[in-house]
Design a protein around this motif. Structure first.
Motif, short mmCIF file in Angstrom:
data_model
loop_
_atom_site.label_atom_id
_atom_site.label_comp_id
_atom_site.label_asym_id
_atom_site.label_seq_id
_atom_site.Cartn_x
_atom_site.Cartn_y
_atom_site.Cartn_z
N VAL A 168 0.81 -1.23 0.00
CA VAL A 168 0.00 0.00 0.00
C VAL A 168 0.85 1.28 0.00
CG1 VAL A 168 -1.63 1.33 1.37
CG2 VAL A 168 -2.08 -1.06 0.90
N PRO A 169 1.80 1.45 0.95
CA PRO A 169 2.52 2.72 0.95
C PRO A 169 3.32 2.96 -0.33
CG PRO A 169 3.07 1.41 2.90
CD PRO A 169 2.24 0.55 2.04
N ILE A 172 0.94 4.04 -3.04
CA ILE A 172 0.42 5.39 -2.85
C ILE A 172 1.44 6.44 -3.30
CG2 ILE A 172 -0.16 7.11 -1.10
CD1 ILE A 172 -1.68 5.01 0.39
N PHE A 173 2.67 6.30 -2.79
CA PHE A 173 3.67 7.32 -3.12
C PHE A 173 4.11 7.22 -4.58
CE2 PHE A 173 4.50 7.15 1.58
CZ PHE A 173 3.91 8.37 1.82
N GLU A 176 1.46 8.55 -6.79
CA GLU A 176 1.34 9.99 -6.57
C GLU A 176 2.43 10.75 -7.36
OE1 GLU A 176 -1.11 11.17 -4.87
OE2 GLU A 176 -0.57 13.30 -4.77
N PRO A 190 6.48 13.34 -2.36
CA PRO A 190 6.23 11.91 -2.55
C PRO A 190 7.43 11.18 -3.13
CG PRO A 190 4.96 13.22 -4.11
CD PRO A 190 5.52 14.16 -3.11
N VAL B 141 -7.29 -0.91 5.48
CA VAL B 141 -5.97 -1.52 5.30
C VAL B 141 -5.61 -2.37 6.52
CG1 VAL B 141 -3.52 -1.01 5.04
CG2 VAL B 141 -5.19 0.28 3.74
N PHE B 176 4.66 -1.56 8.39
CA PHE B 176 3.98 -1.13 7.17
C PHE B 176 2.60 -0.56 7.46
CE2 PHE B 176 7.34 -3.35 5.09
CZ PHE B 176 7.47 -2.67 3.89
N LEU B 179 3.27 2.95 8.35
CA LEU B 179 3.61 3.64 7.10
C LEU B 179 2.36 3.93 6.29
CD1 LEU B 179 6.70 2.00 5.39
CD2 LEU B 179 6.34 4.40 5.91
N SER B 180 1.48 2.92 6.17
CA SER B 180 0.26 3.09 5.38
C SER B 180 -0.59 4.20 5.95
CB SER B 180 -0.56 1.81 5.35
OG SER B 180 0.22 0.73 4.97
N ALA B 183 0.93 7.34 4.83
CA ALA B 183 0.79 7.45 3.38
C ALA B 183 -0.63 7.85 3.01
CB ALA B 183 1.16 6.12 2.72
N VAL B 184 -1.60 7.24 3.71
CA VAL B 184 -3.00 7.51 3.39
C VAL B 184 -3.37 8.94 3.73
CG1 VAL B 184 -5.28 6.97 4.27
CG2 VAL B 184 -3.84 5.16 3.42
N PHE B 186 -1.34 11.41 3.66
CA PHE B 186 -0.71 12.21 2.61
C PHE B 186 -1.55 12.20 1.34
CE2 PHE B 186 2.08 12.50 -1.04
CZ PHE B 186 2.79 13.65 -0.74
N TRP B 187 -2.12 11.03 1.07
CA TRP B 187 -2.82 10.77 -0.18
C TRP B 187 -4.14 11.51 -0.26
CZ3 TRP B 187 -7.12 7.19 0.04
CH2 TRP B 187 -7.61 6.79 -1.20
#
Lengths: 218, 251
Positions: A168-169, A172-173, A176, A190, B141, B176, B179-180, B183-184, B186-187
């Motif tokens: 997932v991470p 996403i980055f 992006e 990103p 997630v 992770f 991290l997710s 990340a989320v 940020f997204w």
């Protein structure tokens, strides 16, 4: 280490190694997307970076069980484990070989497939850059997943179930960066986060993979 | 075996002995259940029937008594699994591995409850069942992480191998998952309100809502403890039964 890398590369490229399957899969995904969402150029351009990233990720995922399963079946993995090379290095080399035979070709073919999806002009560079930076993380994470499931008979689906949340991470980055690149927006943040995830995965995950391999080879 | 459990307890680690653990958990389990039912009963009934409707959100606000505690436990269950996995990997106490295993389905269920009640709440509030909001997405997630963890447990036959591999997955997964989470965020910046509760009850929420909410959070916490204890005890008994059967068939 180099001998192991050569061996893995040779095995992957020779007949039956499945080299190129990931590329064909990538091509098929990209071909199917317009059938599903319609052929509108504007619409395709908007989703192109995301589709390229998703397609590359899935193609990577499909080839993961090749990393260790064949070696485990014919007993080569146990021989490699008894060699003087530490298992951490084995895991790192396996990930590197997977990246060279799967990740790198995907990166190179992505701009060609971008044409099919009407990717906007500045996007080509950034799709390639983000994939080039991000796919090593996919390989390292995938090697970890393969190491966890290597002893199982029907590990394929389980492998996907375990690895996908871990992706997932990175997704996403990576997506992006590609998206902002295609729109011409600033993308330093990103990009740096993506690079950070890749560096950390490549540096640390071989230890986790080696721990899992030790358990499975016990 | 019996004189082993007669020795006075000198360290917390002695409860890693399954006999000790069974004796102690058997003793405290009824109390935990009673306290859990009392807290949940009082907290939920109080919350649902004896608090005023919120002036803006109407009666929909009452789902908070299920939503917040389950979300809290969903995260804490994973955290407990992480600690238990570390203890298993470092000190090789079987009870710890079994407790991590017992916590996973409870945590996954809590995640589903939080997602479901969130959707039911979100529909009248935001006008949509689902929104790709950071908090909602992180929970989804987290749920996927729980599924992967549970599937790995279920797929491996040898118990110790399974415990080792799931522990490694739990540790890597925790990194992770965090991290997710970032990340989320940020997204996508989202709709979800910030945390309403904090331990020093501040101005966001009035006492009328605060007390039943704390009670139901406590109740969910006790429910989690009780379910994990029951699950761990069941696993220990299963192992004993298997050992006895193996011994019987060997004779």
């Amino acid at each position: 280490m180099i001998a192991l890398l050569r061996r893995d590369l040779a095995l992957a490229v020779r007949a039956g190694g499945g080299f190129g399957l990931a590329l064909v899969f990538f091509l098929i995904v990209v071909t199917l997307v317009p059938f599903a969402v319609g052929p509108g150029q504007v619409q395709l351009a908007a989703i192109a970076p995301g589709i390229l990233w998703l397609g590359a990720l899935l193609a990577c995922l499909l080839s993961l069980d090749r990393i260790l399963a064949l070696d485990y079946e014919d007993g080569a993995l146990e021989l490699i484990a008894t060699a003087p090379l530490p298992l951490e290095a084995v895991a790192a080399v396996k990930a590197l070989a997977h990246w060279l035979t799967t990740g790198l070709p995907l990166v190179l073919v992505a701009p060609v497939l971008g044409i099919l999806l009407n990717l906007p002009g500045p996007g080509y560079l950034w799709v390639v850059v983000s994939l080039a930076i991000g796919t090593p993380a996919l390989s390292a994470i995938g090697t970890f997943g393969a190491a966890l499931t290597v002893g199982l008979k029907r590990g394929g689906l389980l492998l996907s179930l375990i690895v996908l949340p871990l992706y997932v991470p990175t997704l996403i980055f990576g997506a992006e960066v590609a998206r902002r690149g295609a729109l011409g927006q600033p993308l330093e943040t990103p990009l740096m986060l993506l690079a950070g995830i890749t560096l950390a995965s490549v540096a640390l995950l071989p230890f986790a993979s080696a721990a899992a391999l030790r358990v499975n080879l016990r | 075996m019996s004189d082993h459990s007669l020795r006075p307890v000198s360290s917390l680690w002695e409860f890693a002995n399954p006999v000790r653990f069974m004796a102690l958990s058997g003793k405290i389990l009824p109390f935990v259940w009673v306290a859990c039912v009392a807290c949940l009963g009082v907290g939920l009934v109080w919350g649902f029937f004896f608090t005023p409707d919120d002036y803006r959100q109407g009666s929909t606000v009452k789902i908070i008594y299920l939503h917040v505690p389950s979300a809290l436990m969903a995260i804490n269950a994973w955290f407990m699994m992480l600690v238990a996995s570390l203890i298993w990997l470092i000190r090789r106490h079987h009870v710890s591995a079994l407790a991590a295993r017992a916590a996973a389905p409870v945590g996954a269920t809590m995640t589903v409850i939080a997602l479901f009640t969130g959707a039911v709440w979100g529909q009248p509030m935001w006008g949509t069942w689902w929104e790709w909001d950071p908090r909602l997405t992180s929970f989804l997630v987290l749920f996927l992480f729980y599924l992967g963890y549970l599937a790995l447990w279920a797929a491996i036959e040898d118990a110790d191998t399974a415990a080792d591999l799931t522990s490694v997955l739990c540790i890597v997964g925790s990194v992770f998952a965090v991290l997710s989470r970032y990340a989320v965020v940020f997204w996508n910046q989202g709709l979800h309100q910030g945390a309403t509760f904090s331990m020093d009850k501040e101005e966001n929420i009035s006492n009328v809502f605060w007390y039943p909410a704390v009670l139901s959070m406590l109740g969910f916490g006790l429910l989690f403890v009780a379910l994990v204890l029951v699950g761990t005890r069941t696993e220990i008994r299963l192992r004993r039964t298997r050992a006895l059967m193996a011994r019987a068939s060997a004779e």
